[in-house]
Design a protein around this motif. Structure first.
Motif, short mmCIF file in Angstrom:
data_model
loop_
_atom_site.label_atom_id
_atom_site.label_comp_id
_atom_site.label_asym_id
_atom_site.label_seq_id
_atom_site.Cartn_x
_atom_site.Cartn_y
_atom_site.Cartn_z
N LEU A 36 0.83 -1.21 0.00
CA LEU A 36 0.00 0.00 0.00
C LEU A 36 0.86 1.26 0.00
N ALA A 37 1.96 1.24 0.75
CA ALA A 37 2.83 2.41 0.80
C ALA A 37 3.44 2.70 -0.57
N VAL A 75 1.23 9.94 6.30
CA VAL A 75 -0.02 9.28 6.67
C VAL A 75 -0.42 9.74 8.07
N ALA A 76 -1.60 10.33 8.18
CA ALA A 76 -2.14 10.75 9.47
C ALA A 76 -2.84 9.57 10.12
N LEU A 77 -2.40 9.19 11.29
CA LEU A 77 -2.98 8.08 12.06
C LEU A 77 -3.79 8.68 13.20
N PRO A 91 5.88 9.31 7.87
CA PRO A 91 6.17 9.33 6.43
C PRO A 91 5.66 8.04 5.80
N VAL A 92 5.23 8.11 4.59
CA VAL A 92 4.64 6.94 3.95
C VAL A 92 5.63 5.78 3.91
N GLN A 93 6.95 6.09 3.85
CA GLN A 93 7.95 5.03 3.83
C GLN A 93 8.00 4.25 5.15
N TRP A 110 -1.12 13.75 1.49
CA TRP A 110 -1.46 13.12 2.76
C TRP A 110 -2.44 11.97 2.54
N ALA A 111 -2.32 10.96 3.39
CA ALA A 111 -3.32 9.90 3.50
C ALA A 111 -3.73 9.80 4.97
#
Length: 466
Positions: free
Chosen positions: A15-16, A27-29, A44-46, A102-103
């Motif tokens: 997915l990343a 990515v906001a959690l 970070p998405v990584q 952003w996700a």
């Protein structure tokens, strides 16, 4: 978490890579605390695969944060000690249309040994959904989200608490008027488009009663998903508003004395895929389990208000004759009843459902859906019956007529509602000692904080918190 963690890591890597190819960088959690504030850690998405495998650290103290970022304590929570792990739900990983790069993903919270955190509200909602499923019941839920939009003054801060702050509305059209849609057509289009891109199924968007007020209704689904959607809808509206030079308030009372923002909860029950709101030859079309379930909700409403109306500002909104449902009664298509039965079109097999009108957007939506399910299941276990439905506005009946009909006022203060929650054995059992105690601690702290404030000061202090 062993095998599950390894599987999560591999799925997160895939997915990343896809997200990064689409331009996502962070990515906001998110989780929602007991004061209804959406809190966040971003990676970070990584680093998403690492987050999926080992979680992201956060303090358990956030369970006793209040809406003004003060910290209280309960018997089990509070202070600087301890750590939790946030694990993103990869099934809900969503690129944010109004926040390029952003996700977003909601999280479940565990301790460092991989055990579910007893105060995790999202897992509470899931447990109650599973408890209903074990009883052969499927719940479908959805929220109406109301907000007020104003122009954002230069240099404004979301923490402004001036009781006499002049709100600059970007539209002047009447309540429910097409004029408002014309005035803000680009804005509303962008809200709808962003939600559609994010796979949020919008049923309606329209102007509401108060100045600058609008509403979005989303399609029903699994209770946990409904709560996730409520969070994503709010933050998407907030982001689109900011891109248009506007700011959005979801607070229960934006201006004291005016109609406030609700967040009505719609729910329907199914068994073996068949609606329990479409039973032939039954009173109101309700199967016996639906009657008992709704009766359980109605009976628990005084305690449920401490969940769904969690701020002193909530009780500025809960006024008679404002379609807010301030009396403990139900009715068929009665918008002044706290619990409204919606019949739907006769030929629509999924048209019948119920609407809980009291709740507002200061509520943690995971607590809201979980507590309502718990109350309904207790109704079934207790074979609860619904009283006679009410027609008309109870606020106009007078004291004697309400007494004759058996209609009582729901709690008019957070203190009263919290007292009822504290004494509710079914909700204590469902929430568990740790989560129940944390909710009570936050409610008591909110009460104390605003004890000396008048209505205008309360509305101003909370206007931009949600």
């Amino acid at each position: 978490m062993g095998t599950r963690a390894a599987e999560q890591r591999e799925e997160a890597r895939r997915l990343a890579a896809r997200m990064e190819a689409e331009g996502v960088r962070n990515v906001a959690l998110t989780w929602v605390d007991n004061a209804g504030i959406t809190r966040v850690k971003a990676v970070p998405v990584q680093r998403l695969a690492d987050a999926a495998e080992r979680g992201v650290g956060m303090s358990p103290v956030f369970d006793v944060f209040t809406s003004d970022d003060a910290i209280t304590e309960s018997e089990h929570l509070g202070g600087p000690d301890g750590d939790l792990r946030l694990f993103p739900d990869l099934d809900r990983l969503t690129p944010l249309a109004a926040q390029p790069g952003w996700a977003w993903a909601p999280v479940d919270r565990y301790d460092q040994l991989g055990r579910p955190h007893p105060a995790c509200q999202r897992q509470f909602a899931r447990r109650m959904t599973e408890r209903a499923a074990a009883a052969g019941l499927e719940l479908r839920m959805g929220f109406e989200t109301e907000w007020v939009v104003t122009r954002a003054p230069a240099g404004h801060t979301q923490a402004a608490t001036d009781a006499y702050e002049a709100l600059d509305y970007p539209c002047a059209g009447p309540a429910y008027g097409m004029t408002r849609v014309v005035e803000l057509s680009d804005y509303l289009r962008d809200v709808s488009e962003a939600l559609s891109v994010q796979d949020i199924d919008v049923l309606q968007v329209h102007p509401e009663y108060a100045p600058g007020q609008f509403e979005i209704t989303t399609a029903p689904g699994d209770p946990v998903r409904a709560a996730d959607d409520a969070v994503l809808v709010r933050e998407t509206v907030r982001a689109v508003s900011a891109r248009h030079g506007l700011r959005a308030s979801f607070a229960p009372s934006v201006v004291a004395g005016q109609v406030g923002n609700g967040c009505h909860l719609h729910l329907s029950l199914y068994r073996d895929g068949v609606s329990l709101h479409r039973t032939q030859d039954a009173d109101w079309g309700l199967a016996p389990d639906a009657v008992a379930f709704l009766g359980g909700i109605l009976g628990a409403l005084p305690a449920l208000l401490a969940i769904g109306c969690p701020s002193p500002a909530s009780y500025l909104r809960l006024q008679p004759s404002h379609w807010a449902g301030v009396y403990q009664c139900w009715g068929v298509e009665n918008r002044e009843a706290a619990l409204r039965l919606i019949t739907g079109a006769p030929d629509d097999p999924d048209g019948g459902h119920a609407e809980l009108k009291t709740f507002d957007a200061a509520a943690n939506p995971y607590l809201a859906v979980g507590a309502v399910i718990a109350a309904g299941l207790h109704g079934i276990e207790s074979a609860t019956r619904l009283p006679a439905p009410q027609t008309g506005d109870p606020g106009t009946f007078g004291v004697r007529e309400r007494a004759r009909r058996g209609i009582v006022r729901l709690p008019a203060t957070l203190t009263e509602a919290t007292d009822r929650l504290e004494k509710s054995a079914p909700l204590y059992e469902a929430l568990g000692e740790v989560l129940h105690g944390a909710v009570l601690a936050v409610r008591r702290a909110e009460e104390a904080h605003f004890a000396e404030n008048d209505a205008e000061e309360i509305a101003a202090a909370t206007r931009w918190r949600w």
